[in-house]
Design a protein around this motif. Sequence first.
Motif, mmCIF file in Angstrom:
data_model
loop_
_atom_site.group_PDB
_atom_site.id
_atom_site.type_symbol
_atom_site.label_atom_id
_atom_site.label_comp_id
_atom_site.label_asym_id
_atom_site.label_seq_id
_atom_site.Cartn_x
_atom_site.Cartn_y
_atom_site.Cartn_z
ATOM 1 N N THR A 168 -55.173 -11.864 -37.005
ATOM 2 C CA THR A 168 -55.429 -13.015 -36.135
ATOM 3 C C THR A 168 -56.808 -12.921 -35.512
ATOM 4 O O THR A 168 -57.539 -13.921 -35.421
ATOM 5 C CB THR A 168 -54.354 -13.101 -35.034
ATOM 6 N N TRP A 169 -57.189 -11.716 -35.079
ATOM 7 C CA TRP A 169 -58.511 -11.553 -34.470
ATOM 8 C C TRP A 169 -59.614 -11.799 -35.492
ATOM 9 O O TRP A 169 -60.615 -12.441 -35.190
ATOM 10 C CB TRP A 169 -58.630 -10.145 -33.901
ATOM 11 N N LYS A 170 -59.448 -11.284 -36.705
ATOM 12 C CA LYS A 170 -60.466 -11.501 -37.745
ATOM 13 C C LYS A 170 -60.587 -12.982 -38.088
ATOM 14 O O LYS A 170 -61.691 -13.481 -38.320
ATOM 15 C CB LYS A 170 -60.115 -10.697 -38.996
ATOM 16 N N ALA A 171 -59.451 -13.691 -38.118
ATOM 17 C CA ALA A 171 -59.491 -15.115 -38.431
ATOM 18 C C ALA A 171 -60.191 -15.914 -37.344
ATOM 19 O O ALA A 171 -60.730 -16.999 -37.604
ATOM 20 C CB ALA A 171 -58.070 -15.636 -38.641
ATOM 21 N N SER A 172 -60.197 -15.391 -36.111
ATOM 22 C CA SER A 172 -60.828 -16.117 -35.002
ATOM 23 C C SER A 172 -62.322 -15.857 -34.888
ATOM 24 O O SER A 172 -62.963 -16.376 -33.964
ATOM 25 C CB SER A 172 -60.155 -15.724 -33.678
ATOM 26 N N LEU A 173 -62.888 -15.053 -35.796
ATOM 27 C CA LEU A 173 -64.322 -14.760 -35.718
ATOM 28 C C LEU A 173 -65.173 -16.014 -35.853
ATOM 29 O O LEU A 173 -66.208 -16.157 -35.197
ATOM 30 C CB LEU A 173 -64.710 -13.737 -36.799
ATOM 31 N N GLU A 174 -64.755 -16.918 -36.714
ATOM 32 C CA GLU A 174 -65.528 -18.152 -36.901
ATOM 33 C C GLU A 174 -65.535 -18.976 -35.619
ATOM 34 O O GLU A 174 -66.554 -19.569 -35.255
ATOM 35 C CB GLU A 174 -64.943 -18.955 -38.058
ATOM 36 N N GLU A 175 -64.392 -19.022 -34.930
ATOM 37 C CA GLU A 175 -64.338 -19.759 -33.673
ATOM 38 C C GLU A 175 -65.214 -19.114 -32.607
ATOM 39 O O GLU A 175 -65.711 -19.804 -31.714
ATOM 40 C CB GLU A 175 -62.891 -19.829 -33.174
ATOM 41 N N ARG A 176 -65.386 -17.806 -32.681
ATOM 42 C CA ARG A 176 -66.218 -17.092 -31.712
ATOM 43 C C ARG A 176 -67.702 -17.172 -32.040
ATOM 44 O O ARG A 176 -68.524 -16.606 -31.319
ATOM 45 C CB ARG A 176 -65.789 -15.627 -31.641
ATOM 46 N N GLY A 177 -68.071 -17.794 -33.135
ATOM 47 C CA GLY A 177 -69.470 -17.914 -33.507
ATOM 48 C C GLY A 177 -69.946 -16.888 -34.509
ATOM 49 O O GLY A 177 -71.153 -16.701 -34.685
ATOM 50 N N GLY A 178 -69.021 -16.202 -35.192
ATOM 51 C CA GLY A 178 -69.411 -15.216 -36.189
ATOM 52 C C GLY A 178 -69.584 -13.830 -35.593
ATOM 53 O O GLY A 178 -69.480 -13.614 -34.378
ATOM 54 N N ILE A 179 -69.867 -12.875 -36.479
ATOM 55 C CA ILE A 179 -70.006 -11.485 -36.053
ATOM 56 C C ILE A 179 -71.163 -11.316 -35.074
ATOM 57 O O ILE A 179 -71.099 -10.507 -34.149
ATOM 58 C CB ILE A 179 -70.205 -10.587 -37.288
ATOM 59 N N GLU A 180 -72.240 -12.094 -35.261
ATOM 60 C CA GLU A 180 -73.424 -11.921 -34.425
ATOM 61 C C GLU A 180 -73.180 -12.341 -32.984
ATOM 62 O O GLU A 180 -73.832 -11.818 -32.070
ATOM 63 C CB GLU A 180 -74.599 -12.722 -35.002
ATOM 64 N N ASN A 181 -72.252 -13.281 -32.741
ATOM 65 C CA ASN A 181 -72.064 -13.827 -31.404
ATOM 66 C C ASN A 181 -70.805 -13.335 -30.701
ATOM 67 O O ASN A 181 -70.547 -13.730 -29.566
ATOM 68 C CB ASN A 181 -72.016 -15.364 -31.474
ATOM 69 N N VAL A 182 -70.001 -12.525 -31.353
ATOM 70 C CA VAL A 182 -68.779 -12.038 -30.717
ATOM 71 C C VAL A 182 -69.152 -11.039 -29.621
ATOM 72 O O VAL A 182 -70.121 -10.294 -29.728
ATOM 73 C CB VAL A 182 -67.855 -11.390 -31.769
ATOM 74 N N LYS A 183 -68.393 -11.046 -28.539
ATOM 75 C CA LYS A 183 -68.682 -10.181 -27.398
ATOM 76 C C LYS A 183 -68.359 -8.722 -27.729
ATOM 77 O O LYS A 183 -67.387 -8.426 -28.422
ATOM 78 C CB LYS A 183 -67.872 -10.625 -26.182
ATOM 79 N N THR A 184 -69.183 -7.834 -27.185
ATOM 80 C CA THR A 184 -68.995 -6.410 -27.441
ATOM 81 C C THR A 184 -67.645 -5.888 -26.951
ATOM 82 O O THR A 184 -67.003 -5.094 -27.654
ATOM 83 C CB THR A 184 -70.142 -5.612 -26.797
ATOM 84 N N PRO A 185 -67.142 -6.277 -25.748
ATOM 85 C CA PRO A 185 -65.810 -5.801 -25.348
ATOM 86 C C PRO A 185 -64.712 -6.209 -26.326
ATOM 87 O O PRO A 185 -63.778 -5.431 -26.573
ATOM 88 C CB PRO A 185 -65.609 -6.442 -23.972
ATOM 89 N N ASP A 186 -64.825 -7.414 -26.909
ATOM 90 C CA ASP A 186 -63.833 -7.843 -27.898
ATOM 91 C C ASP A 186 -63.915 -6.988 -29.164
ATOM 92 O O ASP A 186 -62.888 -6.616 -29.748
ATOM 93 C CB ASP A 186 -64.047 -9.318 -28.243
ATOM 94 N N VAL A 187 -65.132 -6.677 -29.586
ATOM 95 C CA VAL A 187 -65.320 -5.823 -30.770
ATOM 96 C C VAL A 187 -64.737 -4.434 -30.525
ATOM 97 O O VAL A 187 -64.017 -3.881 -31.371
ATOM 98 C CB VAL A 187 -66.824 -5.734 -31.119
ATOM 99 N N HIS A 188 -65.040 -3.888 -29.369
ATOM 100 C CA HIS A 188 -64.541 -2.545 -29.044
ATOM 101 C C HIS A 188 -63.013 -2.522 -29.023
ATOM 102 O O HIS A 188 -62.379 -1.595 -29.532
ATOM 103 C CB HIS A 188 -65.105 -2.121 -27.690
ATOM 104 N N THR A 189 -62.417 -3.548 -28.434
ATOM 105 C CA THR A 189 -60.956 -3.618 -28.385
ATOM 106 C C THR A 189 -60.361 -3.692 -29.783
ATOM 107 O O THR A 189 -59.368 -3.006 -30.095
ATOM 108 C CB THR A 189 -60.516 -4.832 -27.558
ATOM 109 N N PHE A 190 -60.952 -4.505 -30.637
ATOM 110 C CA PHE A 190 -60.447 -4.667 -32.009
ATOM 111 C C PHE A 190 -60.518 -3.355 -32.782
ATOM 112 O O PHE A 190 -59.533 -2.934 -33.416
ATOM 113 C CB PHE A 190 -61.250 -5.751 -32.720
#
Length: 529
Positions: A239-261
Amino acid sequence: MGSIPDPGELTELAQPSFDEFQRQTSLMTSCTLLWKELSDHFFSLEQDLLKKSQALKSKIQSLDHQTKESLHQLEKREVTIDDSVEIALGKVEKNKKFAMSVLQKDDSPGADDDENGEVDNGDGLLLKLKYFCLRMDASGFWGFVVGKKKELETLRAQMPLALAECVDPPKFVLEAISVVFPMDKRGDKTEKNSNNDLGWACVLVLESLIPVTVDPVIGKSRLLVTRTVRERAKEIAETWKASLEERGGIENVKTPDVHTFLQHLVTFGIVKKDDLDLYRKLVIGSAWRKQMPKLAVSLGLGDEMPDLIGELISKGQQLDAVHFTYEVGLVDRFPPVPLLKAFLKDAKKAAASILEDPNNAGRAAYLAARKELSALRAVIKCIEEYKLEGEFPPENLKKRLEQLEKVKIEKKKPVAVPANKRTRASNSNGGPMPPAKAGRLTNAYVSSFPAAPTFVRSPSHGQYPAALPPYPSPPHMYGNRSPPANPYAYSPEAAPALTGSYPAAPMNYPAYGGYVNGLAPTYQQAYYR
């Protein structure tokens, strides 16, 4: 006809020519060189075959060793399954009984007092965490943890002990972090802003779960997570990977979200080899995080670490590259001191470019100093952490740091107002003030106000009421000149004698309530006080 020579008859031998001799010599030389070249070629082929043969033998031995080790581990896992399950079931049964006893106590009066009590030390914090874990109260646990961010280190030490009291710790953790992961479900939009990011709490809870789920017999190679919970964790990751496009892609995802994932993947053991490229991009985008080097190794990126470090260096993230090199033991390949010096050099260039930016003319000096200060602090901390004082002495860096901090402090100091300047704050009546340069004149005060009207005594008053006490001394506008004998006497005939000046005001006059001009009281009191 000529006669045919007799074959047995001796004939004169032809003399060989010099050209023929050279041709033969050249041919022999070519054959010799060709033979040497072929010999060297076959020798090199033989050496290559020997090396490959030795490499194959070494690899076969390594594979045999790995196979034996794997078989041994499988056999050990198979043998220990019963013991691990028995230990886990015993622990669950124990926690269940304890939880039931606690729930029964909750029915007694005053049970809620303990729940809402204050926590003032580490033991109290542990008891509070256990209170929620024993009841499997995930929402209460989450709310309590979020409210204790100032006690982060204490939480980090006590939380694994509390999670061990849960009947099903992995399920409990998934329910607790479901408020914000994989998607933020908080209804209030103001809670979703960057100032209220709860990624730190998710990472803390997920990290604390690892020592709880480790197999007590064989260790970290097997996590005690039920199949149902593991499948649920996989669904959350997808679900989190599928939401990457909604978050603006890998370049725009927030670091706390990346760390949590990434921590979620490691904690529940659901790393996928097909997603290694995605993991690498996420790690590089958040490489400045302290835990990221260890996470990268746990995600299976150990073999790609040299290329990953090279990419960080090419992007100007030399300081992050140093942390990665020490984590994977590539210090000899990527020496840290040149990387730290290059990082400082880039920081100084960035500070210089900020100073030259016309768009930040007002704050350029402050921003440039802050940029260099941040880089200096990070490098000094890195030198102390990895004991690099012998190769890179930090004394000069500390001196430069002190200089920049002094400049920063001096810029923050308020500007002192000179004593000879008069401000409106000194005027208690709030009336107009005379110009600042008036006090410097030695003769008479030249007013910058419009000419004041001539005041005439009102015939309706016989005398002025003593509303104000007389002034003990004349004002300072006389300068060095001696004041008149009676400065308070008013003489209309003397007014024209002073060109551009006004005589001394009657300082003991009242508020001039009887005069026609309503501005006179304010003007006179404010002017001569």
